[in-house]
Each structure stands twice: as structure tokens, then as C-alpha cells.
Design a protein around this motif. Structure first.
Motif, PDB file in Angstrom:
ATOM      1  N   UNK B  10       0.937  -0.860  -0.099  1.00 52.44           N
ATOM      2  CA  UNK B  10       0.017  -0.045  -0.003  1.00 52.44           C
ATOM      3  C   UNK B  10       0.841   1.272  -0.274  1.00 52.44           C
ATOM      4  N   UNK B  11       0.281   2.450  -0.979  1.00 52.78           N
ATOM      5  CA  UNK B  11       1.045   3.548  -0.145  1.00 52.78           C
ATOM      6  C   UNK B  11      -0.228   4.400  -0.271  1.00 52.78           C
ATOM      7  N   UNK B  12       0.161   5.122   0.791  1.00 51.81           N
ATOM      8  CA  UNK B  12      -0.765   6.490   1.317  1.00 51.81           C
ATOM      9  C   UNK B  12      -0.592   8.031   1.292  1.00 51.81           C
ATOM     10  N   UNK B  13      -0.955   8.714   0.763  1.00 52.98           N
ATOM     11  CA  UNK B  13      -0.321   9.905   1.242  1.00 52.98           C
ATOM     12  C   UNK B  13      -0.697  10.495   1.486  1.00 52.98           C
ATOM     13  N   UNK B  14      -0.936  11.826   1.550  1.00 54.30           N
ATOM     14  CA  UNK B  14      -1.876  13.441   1.780  1.00 54.30           C
ATOM     15  C   UNK B  14      -2.232  14.848   1.355  1.00 54.30           C
ATOM     16  N   UNK B  15      -2.910  14.835   1.032  1.00 50.73           N
ATOM     17  CA  UNK B  15      -3.618  16.587   0.187  1.00 50.73           C
ATOM     18  C   UNK B  15      -4.583  17.209   1.471  1.00 50.73           C
ATOM     19  N   UNK B  16      -3.122  18.161   1.630  1.00 46.07           N
ATOM     20  CA  UNK B  16      -4.595  19.432   2.474  1.00 46.07           C
ATOM     21  C   UNK B  16      -4.719  20.305   1.054  1.00 46.07           C
ATOM     22  N   UNK B  17      -6.062  20.466   1.836  1.00 51.16           N
ATOM     23  CA  UNK B  17      -6.495  21.908   0.843  1.00 51.16           C
ATOM     24  C   UNK B  17      -6.877  23.004   2.160  1.00 51.16           C
ATOM     25  N   UNK B  18      -6.049  24.210   1.642  1.00 51.29           N
ATOM     26  CA  UNK B  18      -5.709  24.854   3.087  1.00 51.29           C
ATOM     27  C   UNK B  18      -6.411  26.477   2.037  1.00 51.29           C
ATOM     28  N   UNK B  19      -6.310  27.464   3.481  1.00 54.99           N
ATOM     29  CA  UNK B  19      -7.466  28.636   2.390  1.00 54.99           C
ATOM     30  C   UNK B  19      -8.133  29.603   2.873  1.00 54.99           C
ATOM     31  N   UNK B  20      -8.919  30.566   2.913  1.00 49.95           N
ATOM     32  CA  UNK B  20      -9.464  31.209   3.891  1.00 49.95           C
ATOM     33  C   UNK B  20     -11.150  30.868   4.200  1.00 49.95           C
ATOM     34  N   UNK B  21     -12.017  31.231   5.382  1.00 49.40           N
ATOM     35  CA  UNK B  21     -13.129  31.124   5.354  1.00 49.40           C
ATOM     36  C   UNK B  21     -13.810  31.291   4.417  1.00 49.40           C
ATOM     37  N   UNK B  22     -14.649  30.451   3.788  1.00 48.48           N
ATOM     38  CA  UNK B  22     -15.799  30.401   2.579  1.00 48.48           C
ATOM     39  C   UNK B  22     -14.779  30.917   1.466  1.00 48.48           C
ATOM     40  N   UNK B  23     -13.413  30.170   0.740  1.00 47.03           N
ATOM     41  CA  UNK B  23     -12.694  30.171  -0.873  1.00 47.03           C
ATOM     42  C   UNK B  23     -13.581  29.338  -0.958  1.00 47.03           C
ATOM     43  N   UNK B  24     -13.899  28.033  -0.711  1.00 48.27           N
ATOM     44  CA  UNK B  24     -14.782  26.666  -1.219  1.00 48.27           C
ATOM     45  C   UNK B  24     -13.833  25.591  -1.266  1.00 48.27           C
ATOM     46  N   UNK B  25     -13.311  25.924   0.034  1.00 48.31           N
ATOM     47  CA  UNK B  25     -12.525  24.227  -0.051  1.00 48.31           C
ATOM     48  C   UNK B  25     -13.502  22.774   0.137  1.00 48.31           C
ATOM     49  N   UNK B  26     -14.082  23.244   1.174  1.00 53.02           N
ATOM     50  CA  UNK B  26     -15.006  22.006   1.593  1.00 53.02           C
ATOM     51  C   UNK B  26     -16.232  21.799  -0.161  1.00 53.02           C
ATOM     52  N   UNK B  27     -16.100  22.563  -0.449  1.00 52.34           N
ATOM     53  CA  UNK B  27     -17.512  22.431  -1.634  1.00 52.34           C
ATOM     54  C   UNK B  27     -16.413  21.721  -2.585  1.00 52.34           C
ATOM     55  N   UNK B  28     -15.192  21.885  -2.508  1.00 52.80           N
ATOM     56  CA  UNK B  28     -14.241  21.236  -3.964  1.00 52.80           C
ATOM     57  C   UNK B  28     -14.338  19.759  -3.213  1.00 52.80           C
ATOM     58  N   UNK B  29     -14.203  19.323  -2.217  1.00 55.91           N
ATOM     59  CA  UNK B  29     -13.823  18.133  -1.755  1.00 55.91           C
ATOM     60  C   UNK B  29     -15.693  17.214  -1.393  1.00 55.91           C
ATOM     61  N   UNK B  30     -16.853  18.361  -1.615  1.00 57.53           N
ATOM     62  CA  UNK B  30     -17.738  17.844  -1.186  1.00 57.53           C
ATOM     63  C   UNK B  30     -18.253  16.806  -2.693  1.00 57.53           C
ATOM     64  N   UNK B  31     -17.841  18.718  -3.721  1.00 57.19           N
ATOM     65  CA  UNK B  31     -17.744  18.327  -4.998  1.00 57.19           C
ATOM     66  C   UNK B  31     -17.174  16.746  -6.120  1.00 57.19           C
ATOM     67  N   UNK B  32     -16.285  16.428  -5.383  1.00 58.11           N
ATOM     68  CA  UNK B  32     -15.261  15.197  -5.854  1.00 58.11           C
ATOM     69  C   UNK B  32     -16.056  14.118  -5.263  1.00 58.11           C
TER      70      UNK B  32
END
Lengths: 164, 196
Positions: B10-32
Motif C-alpha cells: 500500500x502507498x498512502x499520501x496526504x493532501x490538504x486543501x488550505x485557504x481562507x474561510x468561505x473560499x470553497x475548500x469544502x465545496x471542492x471536496x464535496x464535488x469530488x
């Protein structure tokens, strides 16, 4: 720098042996060893009744949050977390600031038994992890499996998954 | 820190979405999450407030499949953007392998973008990490909300934020525009970084 935690055969079997002994001697349902990001290194026992990756992520996040709480209270760390449910209890222990050991056990099982067995297992795992990190030290080249071919094949898969 | 297990393959990697409040990070992950095939994704976990603001993080495991015999998995996280959740953001960056910085393109949000980027750089330092495309943590920028009227030109966003000349995408995350492209780019950069 970005590094890798590489688990090779000898160490993996040593870890698994320790986890299996902990499972058997503590009457637990399952035992999970994860890194600090919640990525599963190894697990033993019955893990089929929950989402292993999600559970490990949440346990690691919880551990990290509790360590922050400890530091804001002037403590170095809270090295263990114990949670009691109606049927299942959870006992979590951080080891050497590198990995996290989580034990799920029936609420009828004695907490002191689990605690004592975890302490013993944690010492063994600590030795194994020291060995793993010593091997990684000074090792510049990342794991050999992640080479040009791997990257190319992964990129093809990404194109397939997301459209290329 | 990528986790590579030679026994369970197994290969496991960690990706983090960063940015100011309400910039759309959760919107990205929900769309994905909503648009990926069920075989490729695990459960989406959102630790959010009642008003759907991220409290601790969102988490989505993504399976790429088996590459050279190794099951390759990415753990995708978002951070809480609101300024007062600084401690949580710091924790999520632990062991990060790749970053997506989601900036809000609106002119009035430029200061928040810069502040968030500086916050990210400082938080990385705690773990002895730095953004660097060749020798550190790779990053991809996403300039989100390009459909709104009062937005800064991309050239200004680039100048203010992207000092690494990293790849960037103009996005409308709520409609899925360039959401997958952003993710694909950071995953490629992470794999390339590991392969060097």
C-alpha cells in the motif's frame, strides 16, 4: 522535508506479532496501529464492521487535538485516551510521538487488563519503530517502488479517473 | 509523510486543501465526493458546525487503484478557514504530502487570501516543512469563484500569492469547473515528488 515511512517485511511481521499478542492477551475485538496522520500501518482482529480508514483518521485527529489541549494546560502530552460506550470501549496510546495504537474492546473486559497489555505492547512497538526510523535516517532516495514507471502508471490512472 | 507498506503493498499520501474561510475548500471536496465513481472513494467525513462551517476538517479517502502491484490511496483533507481555528489548521498539516491553496477571487477577499497563505507557511515551519515544487511540499493554486462580478484579475492573484510559480487553475467549484483538474494536478505533483 517530505519523507516517507517505509515498512518492510521484517518490521511488519514483528509489528503484527506484537499486535496479535496484544489482541489475544487483552481479549480485545481489534487492535490498530497507525501513523500520526491516521494512515493504517497494521491491524489485527475483526475490523470488518466499521470503516477502518475513517476510524483511524478520526482517532489520530482526536489524539492530535488532545495533545494540543495538554500543551495549552502546560502538560507535555496526554499520552492515552479512554472512551467508554455501552458495548464498546476504545483505548488509544501514542507511542514515541510517531505512531498511535488503538484498541477496541468489549465493555465487559477489564480496563486495567487492557491498559497493562497495551503498555507492554507499546514498549515492543517503540523498539520496532526506532529500528524503522534508524533505517530511514540518512536514506536520501525514497522507496524504490515509487520510480519513473510508477509515476507514469499513476498519471495514466489519474487521467482515466478524472479525464485526461 | 507518505506511508509505504511493502508487505500489505500500500502507498498512502496526504493532501490538504488550505485557504481562507468561505473560499470553497469544502465545496471542492464535496464535488469530488459526489462525482467520483463509488469504487474510487470512501466515506466523506465532515466535522462541521450546525451552520455547515468546517470545525475541524473534512476527510475523503480516494483510491487510485493498484499501481505496480501497490494499492495507492490519497487521504484528502480540508482545513477550517476561519481565523480562530488556527490550532486545528496546524494539526491537519501534520505529515502533509501535497497542498491545494483555494483562494477567493473577489477583490475584497485579497487580504484574507494573503493572510491565510502566510498562516500556512508559518504552520508548515512547525513541522520543518516548506512549500517547494522540487524539494519540499508541492502546491497547486485554485483561484475560485471566477463567476462572481467583483473579482481580481488572475495576474494580480498570481503576483500576490503564487511566489513559487506553481500550477494554478481558475475555478468555479460550486459548478465543478476545474475541481477535478486541480486535484489531478496536485496528485501528479505528489507522485512525481515521491518518485524523485
Amino acid at each position: 522535508m517530505v519523507g516517507e515511512l517505509n515498512i518492510f517485511e521484517e518490521d511488519f511481521w514483528a509489528i503484527s506479532k506484537t499486535l496479535k499478542r496484544l489482541l489475544d492477551t487483552s481479549n480485545s475485538k481489534c487492535v490498530i496501529l497507525m501513523d500520526k496522520a491516521g494512515q493504517v500501518i497494521s491491524s489485527v482482529g475483526d475490523t470488518g464492521w466499521f470503516d477502518l480508514n475513517t476510524l483511524s483518521t478520526l482517532i489520530a485527529a482526536n489524539m492530535a487535538a488532545f495533545n494540543e489541549i495538554a500543551q495549552s494546560l502546560g502538560e507535555k502530552e496526554f499520552s492515552t485516551i479512554q472512551q467508554q460506550g455501552q458495548n464498546i470501549n476504545l483505548y488509544v496510546k501514542g507511542i514515541e510521538d510517531k505512531v498511535i495504537l488503538a484498541v477496541l474492546y468489549d465493555s465487559k473486559v477489564s480496563f486495567n487488563l487492557v491498559k497493562a497489555r497495551v503498555k507492554y505492547a507499546a514498549e515492543e512497538i517503540s523498539q520496532i519503530m526506532k529500528r524503522i526510523f534508524a533505517k530511514l535516517e540518512g536514506k536520501k532516495k525514497p522507496a524504490e517502488i515509487i520510480d519513473e514507471d510508477f509515476a507514469k502508471e499513476a498519471e495514466d490512472e489519474l487521467d482515466k479517473l478524472f479525464g485526461g | 509523510m507518505a506511508l509505504i507498506n511493502y508487505v500489505t503493498k500500500e502507498v498512502n499520501c496526504k493532501i490538504v486543501y488550505y485557504g481562507p474561510g468561505l473560499s470553497g475548500k469544502t465545496t471542492n471536496i464535496k464535488y469530488i465526493y459526489e462525482h467520483l465513481s463509488p469504487d474510487s472513494k470512501g466515506k466523506l467525513v465532515s466535522l462541521a458546525t450546525e451552520k455547515e462551517r468546517t470545525l475541524f476538517f473534512d476527510f475523503l479517502p480516494l483510491d487510485l487503484g493498484t499501481i505496480k502491484g501497490f494499492k495507492t490511496r490519497f487521504h484528502i483533507y480540508t482545513t477550517p478557514g476561519q481565523v480562530f481555528y488556527s490550532a486545528s489548521r496546524k494539526l491537519i498539516l501534520k505529515n502533509v504530502d501535497g497542498l491545494v491553496f483555494v483562494a477567493d477571487s473577489q477583490i475584497e477577499r485579497m487580504d484574507e487570501n494573503i493572510e491565510s497563505l502566510e498562516d500556512m507557511i508559518e504552520n508548515l515551519k512547525i513541522y520543518n516543512l516548506k512549500v517547494d515544487l522540487s524539494n519540499g511540499v508541492p502546491i497547486v493554486f485554485q483561484y475560485n469563484k471566477r463567476d462572481l462580478p467583483n473579482i481580481a484579475p488572475v495576474s494580480e492573484l498570481q503576483k500576490a500569492l503564487n511566489r513559487w510559480d506553481a500550477p494554478y487553475f481558475e475555478a468555479i467549484a460550486i459548478k465543478g469547473i476545474n475541481v477535478f483538474e486541480t486535484l489531478k494536478e496536485i496528485l501528479k505533483l505528489v507522485i512525481r515528488r515521491l518518485s524523485r
